[in-house]
Design an enzyme around this catalytic site. Structure first.
Site, PDB file in Angstrom:
ATOM      1  CG  HIS A  76      12.544   1.366 -56.464  1.00 43.00           C
ATOM      2  ND1 HIS A  76      12.151   2.105 -55.378  1.00 43.00           N
ATOM      3  CD2 HIS A  76      13.482   0.505 -56.015  1.00 43.00           C
ATOM      4  CE1 HIS A  76      12.793   1.688 -54.314  1.00 43.00           C
ATOM      5  NE2 HIS A  76      13.631   0.726 -54.665  1.00 43.00           N
ATOM      6  CG  HIS A 130      15.872   4.526 -55.169  1.00 41.87           C
ATOM      7  ND1 HIS A 130      15.627   3.406 -55.910  1.00 41.87           N
ATOM      8  CD2 HIS A 130      16.720   4.154 -54.183  1.00 41.87           C
ATOM      9  CE1 HIS A 130      16.313   2.387 -55.406  1.00 41.87           C
ATOM     10  NE2 HIS A 130      16.976   2.810 -54.356  1.00 41.87           N
ATOM     11  CD  GLN A 177      25.612  -1.124 -48.462  1.00 42.59           C
ATOM     12  OE1 GLN A 177      26.172  -0.030 -48.513  1.00 42.59           O
ATOM     13  NE2 GLN A 177      24.290  -1.242 -48.420  1.00 42.59           N
ATOM     14  CB  SER A 200      12.947  -3.723 -52.621  1.00 39.85           C
ATOM     15  OG  SER A 200      14.242  -4.279 -52.636  1.00 39.85           O
TER      16      SER A 200
HETATM   17  P1  AMP Z   1      19.194   1.424 -51.829  1.00 43.12           P
HETATM   18  O1  AMP Z   1      19.447   1.812 -53.248  1.00 43.12           O
HETATM   19  O2  AMP Z   1      18.361   0.191 -51.683  1.00 43.12           O
HETATM   20  O3  AMP Z   1      20.443   1.413 -50.990  1.00 43.12           O
HETATM   21  O4  AMP Z   1      18.287   2.572 -51.222  1.00 43.12           O
HETATM   22  C1  AMP Z   1      18.702   3.911 -51.254  1.00 43.12           C
HETATM   23  C2  AMP Z   1      17.797   4.707 -50.359  1.00 43.12           C
HETATM   24  O5  AMP Z   1      16.451   4.587 -50.827  1.00 43.12           O
HETATM   25  C3  AMP Z   1      17.808   4.202 -48.918  1.00 43.12           C
HETATM   26  O6  AMP Z   1      17.774   5.299 -48.034  1.00 43.12           O
HETATM   27  C4  AMP Z   1      16.541   3.380 -48.840  1.00 43.12           C
HETATM   28  O7  AMP Z   1      15.998   3.307 -47.540  1.00 43.12           O
HETATM   29  C5  AMP Z   1      15.630   4.183 -49.759  1.00 43.12           C
HETATM   30  N1  AMP Z   1      14.532   3.334 -50.232  1.00 43.12           N
HETATM   31  C6  AMP Z   1      14.639   2.116 -50.811  1.00 43.12           C
HETATM   32  N2  AMP Z   1      13.416   1.603 -51.054  1.00 43.12           N
HETATM   33  C7  AMP Z   1      12.522   2.517 -50.613  1.00 43.12           C
HETATM   34  C8  AMP Z   1      11.099   2.574 -50.567  1.00 43.12           C
HETATM   35  N3  AMP Z   1      10.354   1.587 -51.012  1.00 43.12           N
HETATM   36  N4  AMP Z   1      10.515   3.672 -50.051  1.00 43.12           N
HETATM   37  C9  AMP Z   1      11.280   4.710 -49.577  1.00 43.12           C
HETATM   38  N5  AMP Z   1      12.624   4.712 -49.582  1.00 43.12           N
HETATM   39  C10 AMP Z   1      13.240   3.630 -50.096  1.00 43.12           C
END
Ligand code: AMP
Length: 280
Positions: free
Chosen positions: A34, A37, A61, A185
Site C-alpha cells: 500500500h 510501503h 514472526q 496497513s
Molecule cells: P509489513 O509489510 O507490514 O511488514 O511492512 C513493511 C514495512 O513497511 C515496515 O517497515 C512497516 O513499518 C512499513 N509500513 C507499514 N505500514 C506503514 C505505514 N502506514 N506507513 C509507513 N510505513 C509503513
C-alpha cells in the site's frame, strides 16, 4: 524491474551492483503493498542508486497460526505496483529458501522485546530478527527503510544491526495514513465494512492526547482506553506511553521531553497497531 524468487539469483544481482560501486537501498516487506510501503520505496529511490524490495511473509514472526494463514497475499498486484514507482528489483523467496533448516537462533534485545508488542506477541521480535538478519546477509544494503508505524520494530532492528556489527544504516520513515487518519496497513483489507468505517477512532483517540495538557499519564491512559472500549466494535489490547529511546513506560510527564504513545486494538479478529509522538 528485476523479479527474483531465489536467493542465489538476487545475490548475483547484488554482486553486480556492488562491483559497479553503486549504493543499495533495501525495503523489507510482507507484501500486500500500500502507500505506506511505497513511501518507504520512494524515499529509498531518492537516497540510493538501486532499490530492492523484499516480499516475504515470514512464518517465524507470527505467533498465531490463523493470522499467518489469513495474511493477505497478492504478489502479481504487488509487482505491478512496484513497477509504477520505479523500484529496481523485487525479491520474493520461498520459506524453504530462507529457512532451509529451522532457525533456532535466540536474540537478546535488552528486554525491549518483552514489553508492548513483544509482551502480547511472544516470539514475534525474535522471528523479525531472524528474517531481517538473513535478508541483510543476502542483501547487504547501504540503507534499509522501516516504517515508524512499527515504532518498536525500528528500535529492535537498530539494536540488531548494532549487535551484529552490520554496516546497513536504518532509516525510519513517517507513518502514512488513510484520509480519515487510520494508519495504512495490509491488515486493513481484512476489516469488515463496519469496523473499517469506525477504525479511525484509534488514531483520533491518540492524536487528541497532545491537547490533554492538565491530565496525568495515568488519566490519559484511562481516557484513551475508555474511549475506544466504549465502542463495542473495538477492544484495546494495550496502550502505553513510553520513552522514545528506551521504550520503557513512563509514569510522569517531563517538560520538553518527547514520549511515544503506542496502542494495539482488536477489531473483531483483526489486530491493528498505531502510535504517535507526544510533546509534553
Ligand atoms: P509489513 O509489510 O507490514 O511488514 O511492512 C513493511 C514495512 O513497511 C515496515 O517497515 C512497516 O513499518 C512499513 N509500513 C507499514 N505500514 C506503514 C505505514 N502506514 N506507513 C509507513 N510505513 C509503513
Amino acid at each position: 524491474m528485476h523479479v527474483f524468487y531465489k536467493t542465489i539469483d538476487v545475490k548475483e544481482f547484488v554482486n553486480q551492483i556492488l562491483n559497479q560501486k553503486k549504493t543499495i537501498g533495501f525495503v523489507p516487506t510482507m507484501g500486500a503493498l500500500h502507500n505506506g510501503h511505497l513511501s518507504l520505496i520512494k524515499t529509498a529511490i531518492q537516497q540510493t542508486d538501486i532499490v530492492i524490495v523484499s516480499i516475504f511473509v515470514n512464518p517465524t514472526q507470527f505467533n498465531n497460526a490463523e493470522d499467518l494463514k489469513n495474511y493477505p497475499r497478492d504478489i502479481n498486484k504487488d509487482i505491478e505496483l512496484l513497477k509504477t514507482v520505479g523500484c529496481h528489483a523485487v525479491f520474493s523467496p520461498t520459506v524453504k529458501d530462507i529457512y532451509p533448516e529451522p532457525d533456532t537462533r535466540v536474540f537478546d534485545f535488552n528486554g525491549l522485546d518483552n514489553i508492548m508488542e513483544g509482551k502480547f506477541r511472544p516470539g514475534h521480535f525474535n522471528g523479525v530478527a531472524q528474517v531481517v538478519s538473513k535478508l541483510f546477509d543476502i542483501i547487504p544494503a547501504n540503507k534499509a527503510y522501516f516504517g515508524q508505524k512499527d515504532f518498536q520494530q525500528v528500535a529492535i532492528i537498530k539494536i540488531l544491526t548494532k549487535k551484529l556489527n552490520l554496516k546497513t544504516e536504518i532509516i525510519a520513515c513517517d507513518t502514512i495514513r488513510e484520509q480519515d487518519g487510520l494508519a495504512k496497513s495490509s491488515r486493513n483489507s481484512l476489516l469488515s465494512a463496519k469496523h473499517r468505517e469506525n477504525a479511525n477512532i484509534i488514531y483520533k483517540s491518540i492524536a487528541e492526547i497532545n491537547q490533554y495538557k492538565s491530565l496525568s499519564i495515568n488519566d490519559i491512559k484511562q481516557k484513551v482506553i475508555n474511549k475506544i472500549n466504549a465502542n463495542n466494535l473495538f477492544e484495546v489490547e494495550y496502550f502505553e506511553i513510553a520513552d522514545t529511546e528506551t521504550l520503557q513506560p513512563i509514569t510522569d510527564k517531563q517538560k520538553g521531553k518527547k514520549a511515544v504513545a503506542c496502542i494495539a486494538v482488536w477489531a473483531d479478529k483483526v489486530r491493528l497497531i498505531d502510535n504517535i509522538i507526544l510533546n509534553f
